[in-house]
Design a protein around this motif. Structure first.
Motif, mmCIF file in Angstrom:
data_model
loop_
_atom_site.group_PDB
_atom_site.id
_atom_site.type_symbol
_atom_site.label_atom_id
_atom_site.label_comp_id
_atom_site.label_asym_id
_atom_site.label_seq_id
_atom_site.Cartn_x
_atom_site.Cartn_y
_atom_site.Cartn_z
ATOM 1 N N ASP A 141 0.925 -1.089 -0.373
ATOM 2 C CA ASP A 141 -0.407 -0.164 -0.403
ATOM 3 C C ASP A 141 0.580 1.206 0.026
ATOM 4 N N TRP A 143 0.481 4.183 2.136
ATOM 5 C CA TRP A 143 0.903 4.649 3.405
ATOM 6 C C TRP A 143 1.741 3.905 4.293
ATOM 7 N N GLU A 144 2.393 2.060 3.483
ATOM 8 C CA GLU A 144 2.999 1.174 4.156
ATOM 9 C C GLU A 144 4.122 2.085 3.741
ATOM 10 N N ARG A 146 5.500 4.695 2.676
ATOM 11 C CA ARG A 146 5.301 6.354 2.885
ATOM 12 C C ARG A 146 5.893 5.637 4.394
ATOM 13 N N VAL A 147 5.560 4.624 5.513
ATOM 14 C CA VAL A 147 6.008 4.337 6.770
ATOM 15 C C VAL A 147 7.158 4.017 6.508
ATOM 16 N N GLU A 415 6.040 3.997 -3.845
ATOM 17 C CA GLU A 415 5.113 4.500 -4.276
ATOM 18 C C GLU A 415 4.554 5.078 -4.877
ATOM 19 N N MET A 449 -1.765 12.208 1.735
ATOM 20 C CA MET A 449 -1.944 11.006 0.739
ATOM 21 C C MET A 449 -2.819 11.354 0.632
ATOM 22 N N LYS A 450 -3.984 11.669 -0.418
ATOM 23 C CA LYS A 450 -5.454 10.776 -0.424
ATOM 24 C C LYS A 450 -5.569 11.597 -1.742
ATOM 25 N N ASN A 458 -9.548 6.107 -1.931
ATOM 26 C CA ASN A 458 -9.124 6.144 -0.585
ATOM 27 C C ASN A 458 -9.022 5.097 0.408
ATOM 28 N N VAL A 461 -4.807 3.356 -0.203
ATOM 29 C CA VAL A 461 -4.286 3.654 0.570
ATOM 30 C C VAL A 461 -3.781 3.550 1.369
ATOM 31 N N LYS A 462 -4.317 3.157 2.507
ATOM 32 C CA LYS A 462 -3.881 2.582 3.463
ATOM 33 C C LYS A 462 -5.100 1.435 3.895
ATOM 34 N N LEU A 475 3.525 8.511 11.262
ATOM 35 C CA LEU A 475 4.305 9.861 10.569
ATOM 36 C C LEU A 475 4.189 11.092 11.421
#
Length: 475
Positions: A141, A143-144, A146-147, A415, A449-450, A458, A461-462, A475
């Motif tokens: 994903d 979000w992952e 970015r993490v 991403e 992040m949307k 969305n 996204v996560k 984050l």
């Protein structure tokens, strides 16, 4: 009596040697001031050691600077080769148990599991201060991704994604050509693949099957929703299902987008749109299978201007056998890319064509031969050296040696791929019998992040994690 004493001494000596063989002392324990480690080898644990995971850990082993001391896999069948090749390594099924019991004896962790479990496993290792090597794509994903990018800086660990082509000469040569001005300013990029080579655009099987005794199905599912086991999902066909895989983009995108990312300094997309191929369940009715990745797609991404471009860059991704039009400069019998995959950079003064991993880079027309001064150091061993490079960087310590695909680069690259998948899922989404996401350009707010104009996507996204498998990170 003398014979008995000799036997006793031999036994004690052998027992001591055996104990020494299992007394694994990692570098981080003996690396403090005033101590000299007995070995310069990096102590590595492998999570997912079958297939690509097996070849990864053996590549670390062959570097001569790594001791693969721990193996972990949920499928004993897949792990068998690694267990045979590394008989001294201790074997686990649950990576959580391995990290809990052995983290004091581990320097670094290699993750090569299905996409949906990459982030939770890699982050667990990073939070223990372990360097990580993670197979592509970095995460499942947005979000992952970015993490993990953020966590690499936070925990100060050496990271590398498994897109080994980033260590080839081709990407560096293409950067040198571009920065020498041979093709002017690149404004358009095409990347394409003949993948998928697994079932796609199909319904989830209705017939369940007994779980093989060698497989821990619950651990294999990990973060994914619980479903009964079905035949032929493992070890490969999971790639075609959104719960576990990331489709053709996840499989080949990191290998193909590496060149435009490293050459042009691309980061995050500003908008993305997609069209997808469909499967017909009979000659008149088109099937709708939202759990399965489509058999083909064409995604168009826009990247903002960078320090290496004069304006925005449009990147086209095509899979399922779709290819862009052949460049006029390419001869009628010359192979376009490598036949199934390719990269084309279109500039104001010329074009560059390359194969997978940036191999076989050539200016168009191919009769054009120009040389420029080498600017970027080559990686010894090229793609094979990708593994040794990471091992050596881990030994050198965070911030002391460059690697080809650190998360600061491979995170944004991943991403972008997952944003493309967001558009694919949006285009393939049916609401009240219609497909409202088709023909839309999804606008992306990178800080939040949307997607700002089609909220329904969305949710991807996560995603929602299975109870007990949440990723805890802010984050």
């Amino acid at each position: 009596m003398k014979e008995k004493n000799n036997s006793r001494r031999d036994f004690i000596k052998q027992a001591a040697l055996a104990a020494a063989g299992f007394m694994i002392v990692p570098r981080h324990v003996l690396g403090g001031k005033g101590f000299v480690a007995p070995s310069d080898k990096l102590v590595v644990a492998g999570i997912g050691v079958g297939g690509k995971g097996h070849s990864d850990i053996m590549s670390f082993h062959r570097s001569g600077k790594a001791d693969v001391a721990f193996l972990c896999d949920v499928d004993d069948r897949r792990a068998a080769s690694a267990v045979k090749d590394l008989p001294k390594a201790k074997y686990y099924r649950d990576y959580r148990e391995m990290l809990d019991k052995e983290h004091k004896h581990i320097d670094a962790v290699s993750v090569s599991t299905p996409d949906h479990n990459h982030a939770i496993q890699a982050l667990a290792a990073m939070q223990l201060g372990k360097h990580v090597y993670v197979q592509k794509p970095l995460t499942h994903d947005v979000w992952e991704a970015r993490v993990l990018t953020d966590a690499a800086k936070k925990y100060k660990v050496v990271t590398q994604m498994g897109n080994q082509g980033a260590s080839n000469d081709g990407p560096r040569e293409i950067k040198e050509w571009y920065e020498a001005g041979l093709i002017g300013d690149v404004h358009t990029v095409y990347c394409w693949t003949d993948r998928p080579v697994w079932p796609s655009g199909i319904a989830w099987p209705t017939q369940t099957a007994p779980v093989p005794k060698e497989l821990d199905w619950d651990l294999w599912l990990g973060t994914a929703p619980f479903k009964d086991y079905v035949e032929k999902l493992v070890p490969f066909n999971w790639r075609g299902w959104w719960d576990y895989g990331t489709g053709a983009l996840g499989d080949m995108g990191c290998h193909l987008l590496e060149v435009p990312f490293s050459t042009l300094g691309l980061q995050y997309v500003k908008d993305v749109q997609a069209t997808v191929g469909s499967v017909y369940i009979d000659e008149f009715k088109r099937g709708y299978f939202p759990e399965s990745c489509p058999p083909s797609s064409h995604v168009t991404m826009t990247f903002p201007k960078t320090s290496k471009t004069q304006g925005d860059v449009t990147l086209h991704w095509m899979d399922g056998g779709i290819q862009p039009a052949r460049p006029d400069e390419l001869g009628p019998n010359e192979i376009f890319g490598d036949g199934g995959n390719g990269i084309l950079l279109v500039g104001t003064k010329g074009k560059i064509l390359a194969d997978t991993y940036g191999d076989n880079a050539r200016l168009l027309p191919t009769s054009r031969k120009e040389t420029v001064q080498q600017k970027y150091a080559r990686v010894p061993g090229k793609a094979n050296g990708h593994y040794a490079q990471w091992v050596e960087a881990c030994i050198a310590g965070y911030g002391n040696m460059e690697v080809s695909a650190p998360f600061e680069i491979s995170g944004p690259l991943t991403e972008a791929l997952l944003m493309a998948n967001l558009a694919i899922r949006g285009a393939d989404m049916r609401v009240d019998g219609k497909y409202p996401g088709r023909n839309l350009k999804l606008l992306w707010d990178n800080d939040a992040m949307k997607v700002t104009n089609f909220d329904i996507v969305n949710q991807f996204v996560k995603r929602e994690y299975r109870q007990g498998w949440d990723i805890k990170y802010s984050l």
